[in-house]
Each structure stands twice: as C-alpha cells, then as structure tokens.
Design a protein around this motif. Structure first.
Motif, mmCIF file in Angstrom:
data_model
loop_
_atom_site.group_PDB
_atom_site.id
_atom_site.type_symbol
_atom_site.label_atom_id
_atom_site.label_comp_id
_atom_site.label_asym_id
_atom_site.label_seq_id
_atom_site.Cartn_x
_atom_site.Cartn_y
_atom_site.Cartn_z
ATOM 1 N N ARG A 1 0.830 -1.213 0.000
ATOM 2 C CA ARG A 1 0.000 0.000 0.000
ATOM 3 C C ARG A 1 0.865 1.264 0.000
ATOM 4 O O ARG A 1 1.984 1.243 -0.508
ATOM 5 N N GLU A 2 0.345 2.367 0.580
ATOM 6 C CA GLU A 2 0.988 3.668 0.407
ATOM 7 C C GLU A 2 1.345 4.313 1.742
ATOM 8 O O GLU A 2 0.681 4.093 2.751
ATOM 9 N N LEU A 3 2.391 5.140 1.663
ATOM 10 C CA LEU A 3 2.807 5.969 2.782
ATOM 11 C C LEU A 3 2.776 7.437 2.379
ATOM 12 O O LEU A 3 2.948 7.779 1.199
ATOM 13 N N TRP A 4 2.553 8.293 3.370
ATOM 14 C CA TRP A 4 2.845 9.715 3.186
ATOM 15 C C TRP A 4 4.355 9.886 3.361
ATOM 16 O O TRP A 4 4.911 9.505 4.390
ATOM 17 N N TYR A 5 4.991 10.448 2.359
ATOM 18 C CA TYR A 5 6.456 10.600 2.409
ATOM 19 C C TYR A 5 6.825 11.969 1.869
ATOM 20 O O TYR A 5 6.657 12.246 0.681
ATOM 21 N N LYS A 6 7.283 12.827 2.765
ATOM 22 C CA LYS A 6 7.700 14.184 2.396
ATOM 23 C C LYS A 6 6.601 14.902 1.619
ATOM 24 O O LYS A 6 6.851 15.549 0.601
ATOM 25 N N GLY A 7 5.377 14.753 2.106
ATOM 26 C CA GLY A 7 4.245 15.474 1.526
ATOM 27 C C GLY A 7 3.584 14.798 0.354
ATOM 28 O O GLY A 7 2.627 15.333 -0.204
ATOM 29 N N GLU A 8 4.074 13.624 -0.035
ATOM 30 C CA GLU A 8 3.520 12.913 -1.192
ATOM 31 C C GLU A 8 3.047 11.519 -0.799
ATOM 32 O O GLU A 8 3.545 10.929 0.162
ATOM 33 N N ARG A 9 2.089 11.014 -1.565
ATOM 34 C CA ARG A 9 1.684 9.619 -1.421
ATOM 35 C C ARG A 9 2.602 8.779 -2.293
ATOM 36 O O ARG A 9 2.680 8.960 -3.505
ATOM 37 N N ARG A 10 3.312 7.843 -1.643
ATOM 38 C CA ARG A 10 4.247 6.990 -2.369
ATOM 39 C C ARG A 10 3.997 5.544 -1.996
ATOM 40 O O ARG A 10 3.554 5.230 -0.889
#
Length: 517
Positions: free
Chosen positions: A169-178
């Motif tokens: 799935r996804e993480l919030w990373y430095k302001g983005e969904r990655r």
C-alpha cells in the motif's frame, strides 16, 4: 513527557500515557521513544513465545490456525498459517473516504503502539520497534477514514498499518503519497514479515477511534477556555453586567467546571458598583448564562478524558495473550463503546459553544441589541459608513457553521448494525462518533475564530470612540487585545475576511492566545 534538552520525548514502555502526550506526538512536538529495557523487551517477547509454544503443542489458536470472526470454525492447514496475516489485511483493504490527516494518523499509530506495549497481544518486540520507527521518521500509512464500525475494533483502517509494515500500500512521504515499497527502499528499510497473530493484534483494536479521541479532548479543552475569553470580550463590547459572574452567585450552584468558567470570566472583567447601563440588570442569556453553557463542557472533560485515557492504556484486541499466567483469553476488548459514548457526549457539549458564540456575535452586530455600537461592527465613519457592511456576512456564515455543528451531534453509538454474518451483531460505531466529533470541532473552531475577531473589533470600537479606556481593562484582556492586534487589522473598510478567518483558525490550532492555564 520527558524534556531532553530541546527535544520532548514520549516513552512507550507499558506505563500510562496521556491524551496530551499523544497530541504532542501527533503535532510533531515530541518524539516517540520505545523502551529498550531488558525486562520490558522480555515481557513483550514472552507473549509471542508463549503463543508459538501453544501453537506447536495444541495446533489450534483463534486467528492463528483458524479463520477470523464467523469463520473461526475454519481450520487453516499448518503450511498456510503464515499466509493468514497477509490475507487478513488484504481483504480488509476496502477503506473509502478522505484519508485521515497526518496529525490523526500519528495519533492512531501512537494509540496502537501504546496498546501493544501493554504486553497482552502476543506480538514481538521487533513489531513495536517498527511502529515506533514509522512515527520517528514520519513514515505514515495512508489510511482511509471510512469503513469501521468500531467492533471488531478498527479492522479496515488498521489494515493499512499492517499492510505498510509488510511493505504494501501507500505511505505519506515528504508530503507525497508513495508506494510503501519505494519508500522503504529510499529509507533503507526491509519490510517486516508479520507472524501469525501479529496482523490480528495490529488490526483488532480501537486505535483509530482512540487516537482521534485523544486529539478531540485536547482541542475541546482549549476551546472551552477560548469561549470564556470571547465571552469576556463580548461582555466588555456590549457593556454587559459583570456581576453575572460573581463568585458568590456561583457558590450556590457548585458544578466545579461551571465555577471555574465563571471565575475565568470574572477575573477578566473589572467590576463596577453599577453597570454602565443601569437600566439593564440582566443581560441576554448568551452572556449571562455563558458559564452554564461552557461549564457543561468543562465538567464533562474529566470523565471524557478518563474514558479516552483508560482505552489508550488498555489491551484492546482479541484474543488476549497472558504469557505469565499461561492463558489465551477470548473476549471483546475491541469493542469501542466507551470511546463512542465519550465522543457522542463531547461533540454535543462542544457544539453548544458554537451556539453560544453565534448568539453573542448576533448581539454584537445588531444595532438593536449592541448598545450603541455601529451596525455590523463596521469601523467606517462619515459617508463611507453607508456602503460598508463590516461583519454582516460573517454573522451569516457563523450561523451556517453553527447549524452544521449542531446537526453533527446526532449520537453515532445508537446506530449499531449487525455485520459479518451476524457474528459482529452489536457494534460500537466509536470510530464514526470520533470522526463526527472531529468535524464538529472543526466547525466550532471556525465559529470561535469569528467570535474572537468580532469581540476584538467591538472592544476596539469602544476604545476608538473613547467610551472605554485601556486602564478600564484587566491585564488579561489587554494582553488578548495586544495578541490579536499583532495578527489582525481593525476592520475600517470592507475587505474579504476569508484570510483573516483562516488565520484565526490557525491561531486556535497553534494555541496562540494566552488563556487561563
């Protein structure tokens, strides 16, 4: 909370945490630290070892060698046991709605970590390390906000945490969904393979509703004080009767929170022997009864906080693994009834603040009731006064926000639904109650932001027109006027007030105004 130089830390070691500490983590004002004490590590790992032993000896453990919920009668072959966690978080990947905010997500992770640290969930210490690491590095799962009925815990929202730990799935990373796998590679992390009980331990608990509830009680605590300060400003602007807040008056109705609120307002105001408008012995209820309205919230905060913090510091999954007593205990600790009740009650008490301040604003802008202030509190003079409309539209908008907040007070806990083949036939709706409370708080903050600007403008008009001198104000109100004047301009000519209102809401979020603590 411990202060290590300039860094505040919140220590996870199974000892009780407070809602305030969870909020500090959520706001990135403190750093999560997991205890590395040998005794703590051994106590956590003992649960996982006991579970492994029972599995090897008996071969049957709910959620380890069986299906979940109504499927508990389905036996899982030994060779498929280790695939069961992946299936659990995979089929629960059906969340909808906007994702939880970053603050909310941090609070959710903190709540889950606090529960697992109690040592009754049968998970490994390394799993606690991974959750703590996600908090420390601010690698936050993207968690949809909709899809939980609050028993069997927050299964669907927390499946996104379980999936991320295994690199999906996804993480919030430095302001983005990655994609989580991409982020782990960038951060030099290996996915952690969950052991048979660990996905269930992560998901089958009340962390989503409890994390939100921790934030809610902290927001509400500040709003109670802010509503009292707005009342003080409006009382001065409307030439109110300060004796409505007399300690002797409140000594005969001894609700402690109500007395505290009356005391705050009383200490803000300078008593006079006779009110300036001596023909008006009693102000309208939105001034006179402000301590009674705000006091309901203030008195409720004690039990609401107790409910929330008890849940925060509990083992709230199923089954409970008692390694020391050699028990596997099946129950329903995932049921979020206390959080549901706390949030349903809190949102009603908070919404009443909006209703109160809405009425105070309506008095302040209406020349029929504001005792000589300009219509709509416009600062325009001379011919320009005919085309300027001050806070007229703000009062309309405040009514809209108030109505929506009041509409949101319908208790969620009464809407239990029978789910999952009637296995989950009575559920708490605690997560919906907590989400509703967050929305009500958002709307009330907008109302109180407007209330601060209106109260400040009203007092400034009295000062400008020499109907009031700064020496007539207590230091607390002078400080409030000064703080507000540093962020906002007097409304002389009409201007769009959207930016001012957003700035005022931001001030509330950062606890800008010095209040009574």
């Amino acid at each position: 909370m411990t202060d290590l130089g300039s860094i505040k830390t919140v220590r996870f070691d199974g000892a009780p945490l407070t809602a305030t500490e969870v909020e500090a983590l959520a706001r990135r004002e403190a750093l999560a630290v997991l205890s590395g004490e040998i005794e703590f590590r051994q106590r956590i790992d003992a649960g996982a070892a006991f579970l492994e032993q029972v599995w090897r000896e008996d071969g049957v453990i709910y959620g380890v060698t069986t299906g979940y919920g109504d499927s508990c009668s389905v036996n899982v072959p030994q060779e498929l046991v280790h695939s069961l966690p992946r299936h659990l978080y995979t089929f629960h990947g059906c969340g909808m709605g906007a994702p939880f905010s970053l603050e909310e997500t941090r609070a959710i992770l903190a709540a889950r970590l606090a529960s697992l640290c109690q040592g009754y969930s049968g998970v490994r210490y390394v799993l606690l390390e991974r959750i703590c690491l996600l908090l420390q590095r601010d690698l936050l799962p993207v968690i949809p906000s909709e899809g939980s009925v609050g028993a069997s815990g927050d299964l669907t929202p927390l499946s996104y945490l379980a999936a991320v730990i295994e690199g999906h799935r996804e993480l919030w990373y430095k302001g983005e969904r990655r994609a989580a796998a991409e982020v782990f590679e960038l951060e030099g992390l290996e996915p952690l393979v969950l052991q048979p009980k660990e996905a269930l331990a992560l998901m089958n608990g009340t962390a989503a509703m409890t994390g939100l509830a921790c934030l809610a009680v902290c927001r509400a605590r500040y709003l109670a004080q802010l509503a009292a300060r707005i009342t003080s400003l409006c009382s001065v602007a409307l030439e109110g009767n300060h004796f409505h807040f007399d300690p002797v008056l409140f000594s005969v109705k001894p609700h402690p929170g109500q007395q505290a609120v009356a005391g705050w307002i009383h200490d803000d105001l300078k008593e006079e022997e006779v009110p300036r408008n001596s023909s008006r012995l009693q102000d309208r209820y939105s001034l006179r009864c402000a301590p009674h309205v705000i006091g309901v919230l203030q008195d409720s905060l004690g039990y609401v906080t107790d409910f929330v913090e008890n849940e925060l510091n509990s083992a709230n999954d199923n089954p409970i693994i008692d390694a020391e007593g050699a028990h596997i205990l099946h129950g329903g600790h995932f049921y979020g009834g206390h959080i549901a009740h706390a949030m349903d009650g809190l949102k009603s008490a908070v919404a009443n603040l909006a209703d109160l301040v809405d009425r105070q604003i309506a008095q302040a802008v209406d020349p029929k009731f504001n005792h000589g202030l300009p219509a709509n509190l416009s600062g325009a003079t001379g011919a320009a006064a005919s085309v300027n409309h001050g806070f007229k539209a703000v009062q309309i908008a405040v009514s809209a926000w108030t109505a929506e907040a009041l509409k949101g007070t319908m208790p969620a806990s009464v809407f239990s639904r029978s789910t999952e083949c009637h296995n989950q036939d009575k559920v708490s709706m605690g997560t919906i109650a907590a989400r509703d409370c967050q929305r009500v708080l958002e709307l009330v903050e907008q109302v109180l932001a407007a209330g601060m600007l209106v109260g400040w403008q009203g007092v400034q008009l009295r000062l400008r027109d020499s109907e009031l001198a700064e020496r007539d104000l207590r230091p607390s109100l002078r400080k409030c006027l000064e703080q507000t004047g540093m962020r906002f301009e007097f409304l002389q000519e009409d201007r769009p007030l959207e930016a001012d209102l957003h700035r005022a809401v931001a001030c509330i979020h950062e606890r800008y105004w010095t209040l009574y603590d």
